[in-house]
Scaffold this active site. Structure first.
Site, PDB file in Angstrom:
ATOM      1  N   SER A  79     -44.173 -24.649   3.075  1.00 43.59           N
ATOM      2  CA  SER A  79     -44.630 -24.092   4.355  1.00 43.59           C
ATOM      3  C   SER A  79     -43.622 -23.062   4.859  1.00 43.59           C
ATOM      4  O   SER A  79     -42.433 -23.140   4.557  1.00 43.59           O
ATOM      5  CB  SER A  79     -44.751 -25.194   5.396  1.00 43.59           C
TER       6      SER A  79
HETATM    7  N1  SAH Z   1     -43.648 -30.512   2.755  1.00 45.66           N
HETATM    8  C1  SAH Z   1     -43.704 -29.330   1.930  1.00 45.66           C
HETATM    9  C2  SAH Z   1     -45.083 -28.717   1.882  1.00 45.66           C
HETATM   10  C3  SAH Z   1     -45.848 -29.241   0.761  1.00 45.66           C
HETATM   11  S1  SAH Z   1     -47.430 -28.540   0.515  1.00 45.66           S
HETATM   12  C4  SAH Z   1     -42.656 -28.325   2.399  1.00 45.66           C
HETATM   13  O1  SAH Z   1     -41.542 -28.712   2.612  1.00 45.66           O
HETATM   14  O2  SAH Z   1     -42.921 -27.170   2.542  1.00 45.66           O
HETATM   15  C5  SAH Z   1     -48.428 -29.985   0.659  1.00 45.66           C
HETATM   16  C6  SAH Z   1     -48.225 -31.025  -0.391  1.00 45.66           C
HETATM   17  O3  SAH Z   1     -49.116 -32.089  -0.086  1.00 45.66           O
HETATM   18  C7  SAH Z   1     -48.558 -30.593  -1.808  1.00 45.66           C
HETATM   19  O4  SAH Z   1     -47.459 -30.808  -2.624  1.00 45.66           O
HETATM   20  C8  SAH Z   1     -49.716 -31.499  -2.201  1.00 45.66           C
HETATM   21  O5  SAH Z   1     -49.714 -31.898  -3.560  1.00 45.66           O
HETATM   22  C9  SAH Z   1     -49.483 -32.696  -1.284  1.00 45.66           C
HETATM   23  N2  SAH Z   1     -50.648 -33.554  -1.074  1.00 45.66           N
HETATM   24  C10 SAH Z   1     -51.957 -33.207  -0.952  1.00 45.66           C
HETATM   25  N3  SAH Z   1     -52.722 -34.306  -0.787  1.00 45.66           N
HETATM   26  C11 SAH Z   1     -51.873 -35.379  -0.782  1.00 45.66           C
HETATM   27  C12 SAH Z   1     -52.049 -36.778  -0.664  1.00 45.66           C
HETATM   28  N4  SAH Z   1     -53.255 -37.327  -0.524  1.00 45.66           N
HETATM   29  N5  SAH Z   1     -50.951 -37.568  -0.707  1.00 45.66           N
HETATM   30  C13 SAH Z   1     -49.713 -37.035  -0.878  1.00 45.66           C
HETATM   31  N6  SAH Z   1     -49.485 -35.727  -1.019  1.00 45.66           N
HETATM   32  C14 SAH Z   1     -50.550 -34.895  -0.964  1.00 45.66           C
END
Ligand code: SAH
Length: 253
Positions: free
Chosen positions: A97
């Protein structure tokens, strides 16, 4: 800042250490990234100044984002862009993000929480991705559990976070739609992928007085929703900014 609760090197020391060339691989990375001329710690100061000018006021959020080296969490080829205010690809169709979104979400979810309560707070992140936001959150609160559904990213986050030795951050491979019952209840829940709706387990795993922030699908777009559990059987929901996150998906892979 009261935290981090790190017996080994502090995140700040690690942040500084991370900008020192560590043999050929790191030296190459610095050259590739153009960071040999613009040291990452200076770039990070500029990023935080930018966040401040965008209205981020929470001193702990600003300090934590000053401390955690975002460039360590992005692919080598993108390290020169790590301190721009943009989302960047982290592989597997996912993104880290943008800094202003991380700051805004953390500021909102921690708003009104005293420093004492923060340092004892128990947090849950859904969607570890590369681990950046989890590392920032773990700078500010007692402990964090972060869940990721993609095994490769879970492993990647583990390896990104290893040098920081943050004992108050635990990574879990699983489906975050279910929350983390064994570690509940939580003072703070941060969801980093867009859900169709706030999932019941997240609401039930929130302490009374606890707060949750999540991007939720709304029409063609998404909106940030802030939920406060005001009583055992009462949750107050506020819809805030329009945002763009990758979708929350079912199951693990
Ligand atoms: N927190 C991160 C952003 C990650 S993007 C940062 O520091 O920027 C969102 C993440 O959510 C992705 O890696 C995706 O695989 C995960 N995601 C999507 N659905 C999910 C679920 N049901 N359980 C756990 N993770 C999930």
């Amino acid at each position: 800042m009261n935290s981090p609760k790190t017996p080994g090197a502090s995140a700040e020391q690690l942040a500084n250490r991370a900008v020192q060339p560590r043999g050929p691989a790191m030296a190459k990375r610095l050259v590739d990234a153009g960071l040999a001329t613009m040291a990452p710690d200076r770039a990070r100061v500029r990023m935080v100044e930018g966040l401040r000018s965008m209205g981020v006021r929470d001193a702990q959020v600003l300090e934590a984002m000053q401390t955690v080296p975002r460039h360590v969490f992005v692919e080598d080829g993108l390290a020169s862009r790590a301190y721009e205010d943009s989302a960047l690809p982290i592989g597997f169709g996912q993104t880290i993000s943008k800094p202003s979104t991380v700051a805004r979400m953390l500021e909102l979810v921690l708003e009104g929480m005293s420093p004492e309560r923060r340092s004892a707070a128990h947090g849950l992140e859904i969607g570890t991705g590369c681990g950046y936001q989890a590392a920032v959150l773990a700078q500010m609160i007692g402990d964090v559990v972060s869940i990721e559904r993609l095994r490769e990213l879970h492993e990647q986050a583990r390896s990104n976070l290893r040098p920081f030795r943050q004992p108050n951050l635990r990574l879990v491979y699983g489906d975050g739609r279910l929350g983390a019952q064994s570690a509940a209840p939580f003072d703070v829940v941060v969801v980093a992928a867009a859900a169709d709706a706030i999932a019941d387990p997240w609401l039930l795993q929130l302490k009374v007085g606890g707060r949750l922030i999540a991007p939720v699908k709304f029409g063609q777009g998404q909106v940030l929703q802030l939920v406060e559990r005001s009583a055992q059987d009462q949750w107050q929901l506020t819809s805030l900014d329009a945002v763009r996150f990758v979708p929350l998906k079912a199951g693990t892979r």
